[in-house]
Write a protein that holds these residues in place. Sequence first.
Motif, PDB file in Angstrom:
ATOM      1  N   GLN A   1       1.161  17.508 -14.567  1.00  0.00           N
ATOM      2  CA  GLN A   1       1.972  18.277 -14.984  1.00  0.00           C
ATOM      3  C   GLN A   1       1.970  18.466 -16.737  1.00  0.00           C
ATOM      4  OE1 GLN A   1       5.856  16.603 -13.969  1.00  0.00           O
ATOM      5  NE2 GLN A   1       6.329  17.988 -12.351  1.00  0.00           N
ATOM      6  N   LEU A   2       1.048  17.168 -17.131  1.00  0.00           N
ATOM      7  CA  LEU A   2       1.103  17.151 -18.304  1.00  0.00           C
ATOM      8  C   LEU A   2      -0.044  17.951 -18.940  1.00  0.00           C
ATOM      9  CD1 LEU A   2       1.766  13.364 -19.085  1.00  0.00           C
ATOM     10  CD2 LEU A   2       3.153  15.241 -19.657  1.00  0.00           C
ATOM     11  N   ARG A   3      -0.923  18.257 -18.117  1.00  0.00           N
ATOM     12  CA  ARG A   3      -2.283  19.207 -18.340  1.00  0.00           C
ATOM     13  C   ARG A   3      -1.799  20.373 -18.975  1.00  0.00           C
ATOM     14  NH1 ARG A   3      -5.173  19.740 -13.315  1.00  0.00           N
ATOM     15  NH2 ARG A   3      -5.197  17.484 -13.400  1.00  0.00           N
ATOM     16  N   PRO A   4      -2.510  20.705 -19.986  1.00  0.00           N
ATOM     17  CA  PRO A   4      -2.111  22.013 -20.817  1.00  0.00           C
ATOM     18  C   PRO A   4      -2.377  23.177 -19.731  1.00  0.00           C
ATOM     19  CG  PRO A   4      -4.009  21.006 -22.012  1.00  0.00           C
ATOM     20  CD  PRO A   4      -3.536  19.987 -20.847  1.00  0.00           C
ATOM     21  N   ARG A   5      -1.666  24.008 -19.826  1.00  0.00           N
ATOM     22  CA  ARG A   5      -1.857  25.398 -18.868  1.00  0.00           C
ATOM     23  C   ARG A   5      -2.422  26.324 -19.862  1.00  0.00           C
ATOM     24  NH1 ARG A   5       3.262  25.876 -14.941  1.00  0.00           N
ATOM     25  NH2 ARG A   5       3.217  23.796 -14.272  1.00  0.00           N
ATOM     26  N   ARG A   6      -3.415  27.087 -19.263  1.00  0.00           N
ATOM     27  CA  ARG A   6      -3.979  28.205 -20.010  1.00  0.00           C
ATOM     28  C   ARG A   6      -2.950  29.313 -19.850  1.00  0.00           C
ATOM     29  NH1 ARG A   6      -9.909  28.852 -17.228  1.00  0.00           N
ATOM     30  NH2 ARG A   6      -8.519  28.828 -15.722  1.00  0.00           N
ATOM     31  N   PRO A   7      -2.929  29.884 -20.889  1.00  0.00           N
ATOM     32  CA  PRO A   7      -2.033  31.180 -21.073  1.00  0.00           C
ATOM     33  C   PRO A   7      -2.665  32.369 -20.325  1.00  0.00           C
ATOM     34  CG  PRO A   7      -2.947  31.099 -23.306  1.00  0.00           C
ATOM     35  CD  PRO A   7      -3.557  29.904 -22.427  1.00  0.00           C
ATOM     36  N   ALA A   8      -1.700  33.160 -19.590  1.00  0.00           N
ATOM     37  CA  ALA A   8      -2.062  34.172 -18.755  1.00  0.00           C
ATOM     38  C   ALA A   8      -2.759  35.130 -19.626  1.00  0.00           C
ATOM     39  CB  ALA A   8      -0.881  34.748 -17.943  1.00  0.00           C
ATOM     40  N   PRO A   9      -3.728  36.011 -18.982  1.00  0.00           N
ATOM     41  CA  PRO A   9      -4.304  37.119 -20.162  1.00  0.00           C
ATOM     42  C   PRO A   9      -3.359  38.225 -20.083  1.00  0.00           C
ATOM     43  CG  PRO A   9      -5.303  36.941 -17.706  1.00  0.00           C
ATOM     44  CD  PRO A   9      -4.271  35.886 -17.880  1.00  0.00           C
ATOM     45  N   PRO A  10      -3.224  38.815 -21.328  1.00  0.00           N
ATOM     46  CA  PRO A  10      -1.974  39.618 -21.721  1.00  0.00           C
ATOM     47  C   PRO A  10      -2.448  41.004 -20.876  1.00  0.00           C
ATOM     48  CG  PRO A  10      -3.932  39.548 -23.471  1.00  0.00           C
ATOM     49  CD  PRO A  10      -3.963  38.397 -22.762  1.00  0.00           C
TER      50      PRO A  10
ATOM     51  N   SER B   1       1.020  -1.241  -0.039  1.00  0.00           N
ATOM     52  CA  SER B   1      -0.112  -0.040   0.159  1.00  0.00           C
ATOM     53  C   SER B   1       0.826   1.248  -0.067  1.00  0.00           C
ATOM     54  CB  SER B   1      -0.919   0.061   1.171  1.00  0.00           C
ATOM     55  OG  SER B   1      -0.204  -0.017   2.348  1.00  0.00           O
ATOM     56  N   VAL B   2       1.980   1.110   0.804  1.00  0.00           N
ATOM     57  CA  VAL B   2       2.914   2.212   0.620  1.00  0.00           C
ATOM     58  C   VAL B   2       3.625   2.515  -0.983  1.00  0.00           C
ATOM     59  CG1 VAL B   2       5.174   3.059   0.956  1.00  0.00           C
ATOM     60  CG2 VAL B   2       3.760   2.346   2.943  1.00  0.00           C
ATOM     61  N   TRP B   3       3.647   1.420  -1.526  1.00  0.00           N
ATOM     62  CA  TRP B   3       3.962   1.464  -2.987  1.00  0.00           C
ATOM     63  C   TRP B   3       3.066   1.754  -3.920  1.00  0.00           C
ATOM     64  CZ3 TRP B   3       2.144  -1.671  -6.883  1.00  0.00           C
ATOM     65  CH2 TRP B   3       2.760  -1.446  -8.226  1.00  0.00           C
ATOM     66  N   PHE B   4       1.680   1.366  -3.463  1.00  0.00           N
ATOM     67  CA  PHE B   4       0.600   1.824  -4.421  1.00  0.00           C
ATOM     68  C   PHE B   4       0.281   3.316  -4.144  1.00  0.00           C
ATOM     69  CE2 PHE B   4      -3.992   2.703  -4.593  1.00  0.00           C
ATOM     70  CZ  PHE B   4      -4.282   2.136  -5.847  1.00  0.00           C
ATOM     71  N   TRP B   5       0.439   3.796  -2.592  1.00  0.00           N
ATOM     72  CA  TRP B   5       0.139   5.370  -2.661  1.00  0.00           C
ATOM     73  C   TRP B   5       1.352   6.185  -3.323  1.00  0.00           C
ATOM     74  CZ3 TRP B   5      -3.843   7.845  -0.406  1.00  0.00           C
ATOM     75  CH2 TRP B   5      -3.411   9.088  -0.159  1.00  0.00           C
ATOM     76  N   ARG B   6       2.426   5.806  -3.304  1.00  0.00           N
ATOM     77  CA  ARG B   6       3.413   6.615  -4.059  1.00  0.00           C
ATOM     78  C   ARG B   6       3.049   6.585  -5.454  1.00  0.00           C
ATOM     79  NH1 ARG B   6       8.952   4.900  -0.734  1.00  0.00           N
ATOM     80  NH2 ARG B   6       8.410   5.940   1.024  1.00  0.00           N
ATOM     81  N   GLY B   7       2.728   5.345  -5.990  1.00  0.00           N
ATOM     82  CA  GLY B   7       2.440   5.465  -7.485  1.00  0.00           C
ATOM     83  C   GLY B   7       1.358   6.160  -7.776  1.00  0.00           C
ATOM     84  N   TRP B   8       0.287   6.222  -7.135  1.00  0.00           N
ATOM     85  CA  TRP B   8      -0.892   6.841  -7.288  1.00  0.00           C
ATOM     86  C   TRP B   8      -0.484   8.425  -7.132  1.00  0.00           C
ATOM     87  CZ3 TRP B   8      -4.800   9.121  -3.907  1.00  0.00           C
ATOM     88  CH2 TRP B   8      -5.943   9.286  -4.564  1.00  0.00           C
ATOM     89  N   ILE B   9      -0.106   8.708  -6.057  1.00  0.00           N
ATOM     90  CA  ILE B   9       0.291  10.345  -6.162  1.00  0.00           C
ATOM     91  C   ILE B   9       1.253  10.540  -7.160  1.00  0.00           C
ATOM     92  CG2 ILE B   9       1.689  11.892  -4.697  1.00  0.00           C
ATOM     93  CD1 ILE B   9      -1.301  11.160  -3.584  1.00  0.00           C
ATOM     94  N   GLY B  10       2.293   9.945  -7.657  1.00  0.00           N
ATOM     95  CA  GLY B  10       3.236  10.308  -8.634  1.00  0.00           C
ATOM     96  C   GLY B  10       2.390  10.232 -10.008  1.00  0.00           C
ATOM     97  N   HIS B  11       1.264   9.292 -10.047  1.00  0.00           N
ATOM     98  CA  HIS B  11       0.527   9.432 -11.425  1.00  0.00           C
ATOM     99  C   HIS B  11      -0.361  10.742 -11.419  1.00  0.00           C
ATOM    100  CE1 HIS B  11      -2.041   8.083 -14.525  1.00  0.00           C
ATOM    101  NE2 HIS B  11      -2.975   8.289 -13.901  1.00  0.00           N
ATOM    102  N   LYS B  12      -0.800  11.122 -10.226  1.00  0.00           N
ATOM    103  CA  LYS B  12      -1.524  12.137 -10.169  1.00  0.00           C
ATOM    104  C   LYS B  12      -0.756  13.473 -10.536  1.00  0.00           C
ATOM    105  CE  LYS B  12      -4.490  13.026  -6.935  1.00  0.00           C
ATOM    106  NZ  LYS B  12      -5.328  13.146  -5.755  1.00  0.00           N
ATOM    107  N   HIS B  13       0.354  13.574 -10.064  1.00  0.00           N
ATOM    108  CA  HIS B  13       1.518  14.459 -10.119  1.00  0.00           C
ATOM    109  C   HIS B  13       1.942  14.743 -11.760  1.00  0.00           C
ATOM    110  CE1 HIS B  13       4.288  17.629  -8.923  1.00  0.00           C
ATOM    111  NE2 HIS B  13       5.513  16.977  -9.472  1.00  0.00           N
ATOM    112  N   LYS B  14       2.264  13.757 -12.363  1.00  0.00           N
ATOM    113  CA  LYS B  14       2.405  13.566 -13.757  1.00  0.00           C
ATOM    114  C   LYS B  14       1.556  14.027 -14.433  1.00  0.00           C
ATOM    115  CE  LYS B  14       5.886   9.956 -14.071  1.00  0.00           C
ATOM    116  NZ  LYS B  14       6.105   8.547 -14.593  1.00  0.00           N
TER     117      LYS B  14
END
Length: 197
Positions: free
Chosen positions: A178-187, A162-175
Motif C-alpha cells: 500500500q505504501l509503494r508509490p503507484r505509477r500514474p495512469a498514462p493520459p 507461527s499463526v501470529w508470525f504469518w499474520r504479521g508477515w502478511i500484514g507487513h507485506k500488505h502495508k
Amino acid sequence: MSTLFSRLARWFHAQMPTHEQLAGNRFTAPLARRQELFRFTRRSVPRGVAVGLLVGIFALIPGIQIVGAALLCVPVRGNIPLAAAMTFLSNPATTPFILAASIWVGNHLGFHADLSTFYALYESGAGARRWLYWLLSDAAPSLVLGLFVISVVTAAIGYLLSVWFWRGWIGHKHKARQLRPRRPAPPLEKPCAGAGA
C-alpha cells in the motif's frame, strides 16, 4: 517489528532443507513429488511448525526426526521443509536441557527418575550400555512422559506463534504494497479534430 520478521524468515530459510535434498533422500523422495506439502500457506506453515517441534523434541534421534516430521506432515498437510527445520531446535546443545526438563516434569507427574544420576552419566560420557541400564530402571516412564508433555506444549506454542508470525508477515507485506508509490495512469489520447471527417 519488520526486522524481527526478516531475521526469523532468514533463519528459517537457512535451516530448511531444499526440495532437492528431500528428493535425494530415499525415505523422503516419495513425499518430494507432492508439491502441496512444500507450499507456504496460512494453514501449512503452523502445521509444519507444530509437527517439527512435536517430532523433534519427542524423538531426539537426529536421523529419525526429519523423516518422522516429513511423514507426519502428510496426513496433517503441513509444510515439510519447515517441519524439518523445526527438528533442529533439538540439537546436541539443547538435548541435555530437554532431557533434564523432561525428567523434572515426569517426576512432578508422579514418576521417579534420579536427576543426579542423569547428570553423572552425562558428565562422565557414559556409553550406550550404561544409558540403557538407566533407562530400563524407573527412569523410563518419567522421561517418556516428560518428553511427551514438553513436546505437545512446545508444539502448541509453536503453532500459535507461527499463526501470529504469518499474520504479521502478511500484514507487513500488505502495508508495504500500500505504501509503494503507484505509477500514474498514462493520459488518454484525445481524438484528432479531423478524424472521422
